[in-house]
Design a protein around this motif. Structure first.
Motif, short mmCIF file in Angstrom:
data_model
loop_
_atom_site.label_atom_id
_atom_site.label_comp_id
_atom_site.label_asym_id
_atom_site.label_seq_id
_atom_site.Cartn_x
_atom_site.Cartn_y
_atom_site.Cartn_z
N ARG A 1 0.83 -1.21 0.00
CA ARG A 1 0.00 0.00 0.00
C ARG A 1 0.86 1.26 0.00
N ALA A 2 1.89 1.27 0.84
CA ALA A 2 2.74 2.45 0.94
C ALA A 2 3.52 2.68 -0.35
N GLN A 3 4.05 1.61 -0.93
CA GLN A 3 4.83 1.76 -2.15
C GLN A 3 3.95 2.15 -3.33
N ALA A 4 2.74 1.61 -3.38
CA ALA A 4 1.82 1.99 -4.45
C ALA A 4 1.45 3.46 -4.36
N GLN A 5 1.21 3.94 -3.13
CA GLN A 5 0.87 5.35 -2.96
C GLN A 5 2.05 6.25 -3.32
N ALA A 6 3.24 5.86 -2.90
CA ALA A 6 4.43 6.66 -3.21
C ALA A 6 4.67 6.72 -4.72
N ALA B 1 -3.87 -6.70 -0.83
CA ALA B 1 -3.98 -5.26 -0.64
C ALA B 1 -5.19 -4.72 -1.40
N VAL B 2 -5.38 -5.19 -2.63
CA VAL B 2 -6.51 -4.74 -3.43
C VAL B 2 -7.82 -5.23 -2.83
N ALA B 3 -7.85 -6.49 -2.37
CA ALA B 3 -9.06 -7.04 -1.74
C ALA B 3 -9.44 -6.25 -0.50
N GLU B 4 -8.43 -5.69 0.18
CA GLU B 4 -8.69 -4.90 1.40
C GLU B 4 -9.04 -3.45 1.09
N GLY B 5 -9.11 -3.09 -0.19
CA GLY B 5 -9.60 -1.77 -0.54
C GLY B 5 -8.64 -0.84 -1.24
#
Length: 211
Positions: free
Chosen positions: A72-77, A104-108
């Motif tokens: 999640r953090a790396q995707a956002q960065a 991560a995708v399944a969790e939103g």
């Protein structure tokens, strides 16, 4: 090689701005298959990442909550660097890495799509120990590429369990087992799927190195 496609009945995915790739549990961002995919996607920004355990020199993979948070953090960065939302980023990777991205995708976590290379449905020889409970909560387009002799999931098992995904998916089968030797076949499948998803790679050499 045979493939299975389930067409989308939903709104088309947004144009892909970049691809985030993750390695298997025992490998790192320099894995040959990830490098081959990046080469095939010349013109599309690609970021290959390590998980925290690998970066710290530990051999055991991260626990799922740690790995999912890292995705999640790396995707956002990466999205921030490109000036887009994470819904414009395709996430994925090999084996454990692809599974963490799918969780991560399944969790939103919003994403343009998922690339699951050699997805580990279950440990070898333990077909009842499935890692699929979250798949119905994945509602983005998914590409799965697996070897015909992968002990982590047969073609029949993959077809059965990928059918529970909440969005459209394709399954591409290539020769080999859990680490198919023909990286170009795997990379070509990813490139061709991205073209259909909404943005094909532009000519080689036209994009900076984004890792």
């Amino acid at each position: 090689m045979p493939s299975v496609t389930v067409p989308s009945a939903t709104v088309p995915a947004p144009a892909v701005a970049g691809v985030l790739l993750t390695p298997g549990a025992g490998a790192g961002r320099e894995h040959r298959t990830l490098l081959a995919v990046e080469r095939a996607l010349a013109g599309t920004p690609v970021r290959r990442i390590d998980f925290p355990a690998r970066a710290a020199g530990r051999r055991a993979p991260d626990r799922a909550p740690v790995a999912v948070a890292h995705v999640r953090a790396q995707a956002q960065a990466f999205a921030d660097e490109l000036g887009v939302g994470t819904d414009r980023i395709v996430l994925g990777g090999r084996s454990y890495g692809g599974r963490m991205c799918s969780m991560a995708v399944a969790e939103g976590l919003p994403a343009a799509g998922l690339v699951l290379l050699s997805y580990p449905l279950h440990p070898p020889g333990k077909p009842a120990t499935l890692r699929v409970a979250h798949l119905p909560d994945v509602h983005v387009p998914v590409l799965a590429v697996s070897g015909l002799r992968d002990p982590f999931g047969t073609p029949e098992e993959l077809a059965t369990h990928l059918a529970t995904l909440g969005g459209p998916h394709e399954l591409v089968l290539v020769p080999g087992a859990h680490a198919p030797a023909d990286d170009d076949a795997v990379a070509d499948a990813v490139r061709d799927w991205l073209v259909r998803l909404g943005r094909g790679p532009t000519p080689a050499g036209s994009s900076p190195d984004r890792r």
